[in-house]
Design an enzyme around this catalytic site. Structure first.
Site, PDB file in Angstrom:
ATOM      1  N   CYS A 171      -1.674   0.985  10.481  1.00 21.73           N
ATOM      2  CA  CYS A 171      -1.913  -0.134   9.570  1.00 21.73           C
ATOM      3  C   CYS A 171      -0.646  -0.913   9.247  1.00 21.73           C
ATOM      4  O   CYS A 171       0.381  -0.338   8.876  1.00 21.73           O
ATOM      5  CB  CYS A 171      -2.546   0.378   8.275  1.00 21.73           C
ATOM      6  SG  CYS A 171      -3.084  -0.955   7.176  1.00 21.73           S
ATOM      7  N   ARG A 176     -20.720  -2.637  15.219  1.00 21.94           N
ATOM      8  CA  ARG A 176     -19.953  -3.859  15.013  1.00 21.94           C
ATOM      9  C   ARG A 176     -18.651  -3.813  15.801  1.00 21.94           C
ATOM     10  O   ARG A 176     -17.896  -2.856  15.685  1.00 21.94           O
ATOM     11  CB  ARG A 176     -19.647  -4.039  13.521  1.00 21.94           C
ATOM     12  CG  ARG A 176     -18.904  -5.328  13.174  1.00 21.94           C
ATOM     13  CD  ARG A 176     -18.625  -5.385  11.695  1.00 21.94           C
ATOM     14  NE  ARG A 176     -19.822  -5.114  10.929  1.00 21.94           N
ATOM     15  CZ  ARG A 176     -19.830  -4.560   9.715  1.00 21.94           C
ATOM     16  NH1 ARG A 176     -18.695  -4.214   9.143  1.00 21.94           N
ATOM     17  NH2 ARG A 176     -20.962  -4.348   9.077  1.00 21.94           N
ATOM     18  N   CYS A 190     -21.019   2.021   5.383  1.00 22.40           N
ATOM     19  CA  CYS A 190     -20.422   1.449   6.584  1.00 22.40           C
ATOM     20  C   CYS A 190     -19.203   2.308   6.901  1.00 22.40           C
ATOM     21  O   CYS A 190     -18.305   2.445   6.065  1.00 22.40           O
ATOM     22  CB  CYS A 190     -20.027   0.002   6.314  1.00 22.40           C
ATOM     23  SG  CYS A 190     -19.081  -0.791   7.636  1.00 22.40           S
ATOM     24  N   CYS A 205       0.831  -1.203   0.000  1.00 25.61           N
ATOM     25  CA  CYS A 205       0.000   0.000   0.000  1.00 25.61           C
ATOM     26  C   CYS A 205       0.867   1.255   0.000  1.00 25.61           C
ATOM     27  O   CYS A 205       1.838   1.341   0.771  1.00 25.61           O
ATOM     28  CB  CYS A 205      -0.924   0.001   1.224  1.00 25.61           C
ATOM     29  SG  CYS A 205      -2.099   1.383   1.222  1.00 25.61           S
TER      30      CYS A 205
END
Length: 409
Positions: free
Chosen positions: A72, A272, A202, A65
């Site tokens: 991350c 969640r 989301c 990435c």
């Protein structure tokens, strides 16, 4: 406790708490923790009963990435030793998804590292969505591909995607301290594109990056304005080789207070529990089911999660039930808007707000997303009694997508 009675009443009416009330939830003492969980649990059960929705992650493309998100393990320059591979073929992704669906998941989240998809990447993902839906009737598919360009959300919806994930992760005022290669406004723009295309939005957050109570309340209030159907709450997994590897700021009690605050601010939204629940909630995970109505099953993008069988046993032992494929997750007033192709819609002063807002809600520390203590009404909070870092609970994923080993589901 007057505060909690007020918050329950507001939650049942879908009324926005004040910022002071939200901050007060984060400042409650450990002595009051079970009262907080009980109160938020009343709101959760009112809108979602005792159902727990299971979601399953498939990492379509791992590592490699160009973005520099500090949390991350797939970031530019990462030295974490994670699995690195380019795009899975549609049949490989479908095979990986099948393991989660067999374990009871009703939504598959297709995630790819990177700044955002090219049009060719969107074509690839469209083929994967078709393969999964052809083989699994009724499955929900959420895509999480990073920043979207004009027209890409519409193409994903035409391909059969039901939802799109892009997390806000942290407050706008501190976003630049976490990521420099894109902006908070970029994330807002992508979620707006998903909304406009009729995809279910989301968008969530990451807790544990050293943020203040005010930062947590800021991002959750921004999410309420953004109005997603689902809000993933990630707890930072401090992976060695990332800039935040030493940020062990969370206790199980702190995590529960954060989840309760999110539930009070977004009462009728799918909350969640995403990445990091095993690391930070540990043996208190079952209590979190009284606050959240959705979890990820099995492993995350680059780190391992709790065994899928243990997840199912935990849900049953806590007195909850896995939500079936034939059951509608959202309350009727939200589900009707989403079914009409309007994303989530806005609910005046109710639910999670109007419109605005992105990895996936459930990686190692959230995808491509402090303080605590005493006092009932927002008095100065003492520093949390953080336990020793549990690095033994952080394991890089070596099975499932991108390997020849069976996935955990």
């Amino acid at each position: 406790m007057d505060l909690l009675n007020t918050l329950v009443d507001k939650g049942l009416r879908r009324e926005l708490p004040t910022r002071e009330e939200a901050l007060a939830v984060l400042a409650t003492s450990d002595d009051d923790l079970l009262d907080v969980v009980t109160a938020a649990g009343k709101v959760r059960r009112h809108w979602f009963g005792r159902r727990v929705k299971l979601n399953y992650l498939v990492n379509l493309k791992s590592g490699l990435c160009p973005e520099d998100c500090s949390y991350c393990s797939q970031r530019l320059g990462s030295t974490t030793g994670i699995l690195k591979y380019t795009w899975l073929k549609p049949d490989e992704a479908s095979q990986a998804a099948a393991a989660g669906l067999a374990g009871g998941a009703k939504r598959v989240c297709l995630v790819a590292s990177g700044r955002g998809p090219t049009d060719r990447d969107v074509d690839r993902v469209a083929g994967t969505i078709k393969a999964i839906k052809d083989q699994n009737e009724g499955v929900e598919v959420c895509a999480c591909l990073g920043l979207l360009s004009d027209g890409q959300a519409e193409r994903l919806r035409e391909a059969g995607a039901d939802a799109y994930n892009h997390n806000l992760n942290t407050s706008e005022s501190t976003y630049g301290e976490i990521t420099t290669t894109h902006t908070y406004a970029d994330r807002v723009d992508t979620v707006n594109k998903a909304h406009a295309a009729g995809l279910s939005a989301c968008s969530g957050l990451i807790a544990g990056m050293g943020e203040s109570d005010e930062d947590l309340v800021d991002v959750v209030y921004s999410l309420r304005e953004l109005d997603p159907d689902s809000v993933p709450v990630n707890f930072l997994i401090p992976v060695e080789g990332t800039p935040l590897a030493k940020e062990w700021n969370l206790t199980p009690q702190r995590c529960l207070r954060i989840l309760a605050m999110v539930r009070f601010v977004c009462p009728d939204v799918e909350v969640r529990i995403a990445g990091g629940r095993e690391v930070h909630l540990r043996t208190m995970q079952p209590l979190a089911l009284h606050l959240a109505n959705s979890i990820f099953l099995g492993d995350y993008l680059t780190t391992e999660g709790q065994a899928g069988k243990a997840d199912l046993e935990m849900i049953a032992d806590a007195g909850f039930e896995v939500e079936g494929a034939d059951q509608v997750t959202l309350p009727e007033h939200r589900a009707d808007v989403a079914a009409a192709g309007g994303g989530c819609g806005s609910h005046e002063s109710a639910g999670c707000g109007s419109d605005e807002g992105a990895g996936c809600g459930g990686h190692d520390s959230a995808g491509c997303g402090a303080h605590a203590g005493g006092g009932v009404c927002g008095t100065a909070a003492a520093a949390p009694a953080v336990t020793e870092p549990r690095t033994d609970l952080v394991a890089v994923r070596r099975r499932g997508a991108g390997t020849d080993l069976a996935p955990n589901a």
